[in-house]
Write a protein that holds these residues in place. Sequence first.
Motif, PDB file in Angstrom:
ATOM      1  N   GLY A 103       0.831  -1.199   0.000  1.00  0.00           N
ATOM      2  CA  GLY A 103       0.000   0.000   0.000  1.00  0.00           C
ATOM      3  C   GLY A 103       0.862   1.243   0.000  1.00  0.00           C
ATOM      4  N   SER A 104       0.204   2.376   0.039  1.00  0.00           N
ATOM      5  CA  SER A 104       0.904   3.662   0.032  1.00  0.00           C
ATOM      6  C   SER A 104       1.106   4.174   1.454  1.00  0.00           C
ATOM      7  CB  SER A 104       0.111   4.693  -0.775  1.00  0.00           C
ATOM      8  OG  SER A 104      -0.038   4.280  -2.109  1.00  0.00           O
ATOM      9  N   GLY A 105       2.040   5.081   1.584  1.00  0.00           N
ATOM     10  CA  GLY A 105       2.281   5.757   2.857  1.00  0.00           C
ATOM     11  C   GLY A 105       2.919   7.109   2.579  1.00  0.00           C
ATOM     12  N   PHE A 106       3.175   7.865   3.634  1.00  0.00           N
ATOM     13  CA  PHE A 106       3.849   9.155   3.447  1.00  0.00           C
ATOM     14  C   PHE A 106       4.786   9.427   4.609  1.00  0.00           C
ATOM     15  CE2 PHE A 106      -0.265  10.000   5.440  1.00  0.00           C
ATOM     16  CZ  PHE A 106       0.078  10.774   6.548  1.00  0.00           C
ATOM     17  N   VAL A 107       5.848  10.154   4.302  1.00  0.00           N
ATOM     18  CA  VAL A 107       6.843  10.519   5.309  1.00  0.00           C
ATOM     19  C   VAL A 107       6.243  11.576   6.223  1.00  0.00           C
ATOM     20  CG1 VAL A 107       9.148  11.452   5.705  1.00  0.00           C
ATOM     21  CG2 VAL A 107       8.711   9.992   3.709  1.00  0.00           C
ATOM     22  N   TRP A 108       6.274  11.305   7.513  1.00  0.00           N
ATOM     23  CA  TRP A 108       5.656  12.212   8.481  1.00  0.00           C
ATOM     24  C   TRP A 108       6.637  13.258   8.991  1.00  0.00           C
ATOM     25  CZ3 TRP A 108       1.132  13.892   9.863  1.00  0.00           C
ATOM     26  CH2 TRP A 108       0.971  14.553  11.076  1.00  0.00           C
ATOM     27  N   ASP A 109       7.898  12.845   9.245  1.00  0.00           N
ATOM     28  CA  ASP A 109       8.887  13.787   9.776  1.00  0.00           C
ATOM     29  C   ASP A 109      10.273  13.389   9.289  1.00  0.00           C
ATOM     30  OD1 ASP A 109       9.689  11.601  11.305  1.00  0.00           O
ATOM     31  OD2 ASP A 109       8.581  12.238  13.068  1.00  0.00           O
ATOM     32  N   ASP A 110      11.258  14.205   9.675  1.00  0.00           N
ATOM     33  CA  ASP A 110      12.633  13.937   9.243  1.00  0.00           C
ATOM     34  C   ASP A 110      13.333  12.923  10.134  1.00  0.00           C
ATOM     35  OD1 ASP A 110      12.949  15.427  11.525  1.00  0.00           O
ATOM     36  OD2 ASP A 110      13.967  17.115  10.551  1.00  0.00           O
ATOM     37  N   GLN A 111      12.601  12.304  11.058  1.00  0.00           N
ATOM     38  CA  GLN A 111      13.151  11.259  11.914  1.00  0.00           C
ATOM     39  C   GLN A 111      12.931   9.856  11.331  1.00  0.00           C
ATOM     40  OE1 GLN A 111      14.966  12.205  14.653  1.00  0.00           O
ATOM     41  NE2 GLN A 111      14.550  14.241  13.784  1.00  0.00           N
ATOM     42  N   GLY A 112      12.274   9.806  10.175  1.00  0.00           N
ATOM     43  CA  GLY A 112      12.064   8.521   9.530  1.00  0.00           C
ATOM     44  C   GLY A 112      10.735   7.857   9.824  1.00  0.00           C
ATOM     45  N   HIS A 113       9.791   8.597  10.406  1.00  0.00           N
ATOM     46  CA  HIS A 113       8.467   8.025  10.656  1.00  0.00           C
ATOM     47  C   HIS A 113       7.628   8.080   9.376  1.00  0.00           C
ATOM     48  CE1 HIS A 113       9.634   8.998  14.891  1.00  0.00           C
ATOM     49  NE2 HIS A 113       9.133   7.780  15.059  1.00  0.00           N
ATOM     50  N   VAL A 114       6.983   6.979   9.073  1.00  0.00           N
ATOM     51  CA  VAL A 114       6.149   6.849   7.887  1.00  0.00           C
ATOM     52  C   VAL A 114       4.757   6.410   8.318  1.00  0.00           C
ATOM     53  CG1 VAL A 114       5.786   5.570   5.740  1.00  0.00           C
ATOM     54  CG2 VAL A 114       8.084   6.299   6.383  1.00  0.00           C
ATOM     55  N   VAL A 115       3.739   7.091   7.825  1.00  0.00           N
ATOM     56  CA  VAL A 115       2.346   6.759   8.151  1.00  0.00           C
ATOM     57  C   VAL A 115       1.746   5.965   6.993  1.00  0.00           C
ATOM     58  CG1 VAL A 115       0.062   7.674   8.727  1.00  0.00           C
ATOM     59  CG2 VAL A 115       2.126   8.847   9.544  1.00  0.00           C
ATOM     60  N   THR A 116       1.091   4.865   7.317  1.00  0.00           N
ATOM     61  CA  THR A 116       0.423   4.046   6.318  1.00  0.00           C
ATOM     62  C   THR A 116      -0.851   3.472   6.933  1.00  0.00           C
ATOM     63  OG1 THR A 116       0.734   2.243   4.728  1.00  0.00           O
ATOM     64  CG2 THR A 116       1.688   1.945   6.912  1.00  0.00           C
ATOM     65  N   ASN A 117      -1.481   2.519   6.242  1.00  0.00           N
ATOM     66  CA  ASN A 117      -2.694   1.894   6.754  1.00  0.00           C
ATOM     67  C   ASN A 117      -2.359   0.656   7.576  1.00  0.00           C
ATOM     68  OD1 ASN A 117      -3.789   2.898   3.696  1.00  0.00           O
ATOM     69  ND2 ASN A 117      -4.987   3.488   5.473  1.00  0.00           N
ATOM     70  N   PHE A 118      -3.179   0.409   8.590  1.00  0.00           N
ATOM     71  CA  PHE A 118      -2.946  -0.756   9.441  1.00  0.00           C
ATOM     72  C   PHE A 118      -3.097  -2.053   8.661  1.00  0.00           C
ATOM     73  CE2 PHE A 118      -4.904  -4.035  12.184  1.00  0.00           C
ATOM     74  CZ  PHE A 118      -3.807  -4.308  12.993  1.00  0.00           C
ATOM     75  N   HIS A 119      -4.069  -2.102   7.743  1.00  0.00           N
ATOM     76  CA  HIS A 119      -4.276  -3.353   7.014  1.00  0.00           C
ATOM     77  C   HIS A 119      -3.103  -3.689   6.097  1.00  0.00           C
ATOM     78  CE1 HIS A 119      -5.770  -0.514   3.874  1.00  0.00           C
ATOM     79  NE2 HIS A 119      -5.235  -1.395   3.056  1.00  0.00           N
ATOM     80  N   VAL A 120      -2.272  -2.694   5.785  1.00  0.00           N
ATOM     81  CA  VAL A 120      -1.095  -2.941   4.950  1.00  0.00           C
ATOM     82  C   VAL A 120      -0.019  -3.690   5.731  1.00  0.00           C
ATOM     83  CG1 VAL A 120       0.788  -1.818   3.676  1.00  0.00           C
ATOM     84  CG2 VAL A 120      -1.548  -0.964   3.467  1.00  0.00           C
ATOM     85  N   VAL A 121       0.090  -3.432   7.030  1.00  0.00           N
ATOM     86  CA  VAL A 121       1.167  -4.018   7.839  1.00  0.00           C
ATOM     87  C   VAL A 121       0.681  -5.112   8.770  1.00  0.00           C
ATOM     88  CG1 VAL A 121       2.387  -1.813   7.760  1.00  0.00           C
ATOM     89  CG2 VAL A 121       0.922  -2.327   9.713  1.00  0.00           C
TER      90      VAL A 121
END
Length: 200
Positions: A103-121
Amino acid sequence: MNRSSFGALVGAQALALGLSLVLGACRGGPTPTPDAAKTPVVQPAQSASAQPVTPLSPGARIEDERNTIAVFKDASPSTVFVTQTRTVTDFLGGEQEVPAGSGSGFVWDDQGHVVTNFHVVQGAESLTVTFQGQERFDAKVVGVEPKKDIAVLKVQAPANLLRPVKVQAHADLEVGQKTIAIGNPFGLDHTLTTGIVSAL
């Protein structure tokens, strides 16, 4: 008169009769045509409650397109492709990793956090995040909210790849405003879909 002469005479008379009917039909009057003056013209019903729609300004469409293109160019580098794999055992008893979700996700901050969907992971044994330039990095789950179908990953990637999405609070949302969804569902290229705010 023998039978053959009698038959020939009857055939000749029948042929003469047929020709006379055909020629008579050809000499008939002209084919009647519909009288346009007598054809009724039905006018569309006018609704008493219909209100005129305000036309768009001459540059409105171009302005909207430019806005969509600008948002896409700005946000697409922040969009990533998330894949998960699981280990399965084949009928010979061997183990191998196979793709189990993406699935898709997006970079949330410069610390390497990525937000995606729960069903993807969900249920993932290993996770990979692929950036716009096809750079791939392992990731791990650091937080989930199944009821809202949200998961947060952590990835160790170079700073130049970590371009956080720009988040701006907007308290004056109205039904009908434009929305834009940018994704990277197959890891090959980015996609864009537009919509509207349908309810608040």
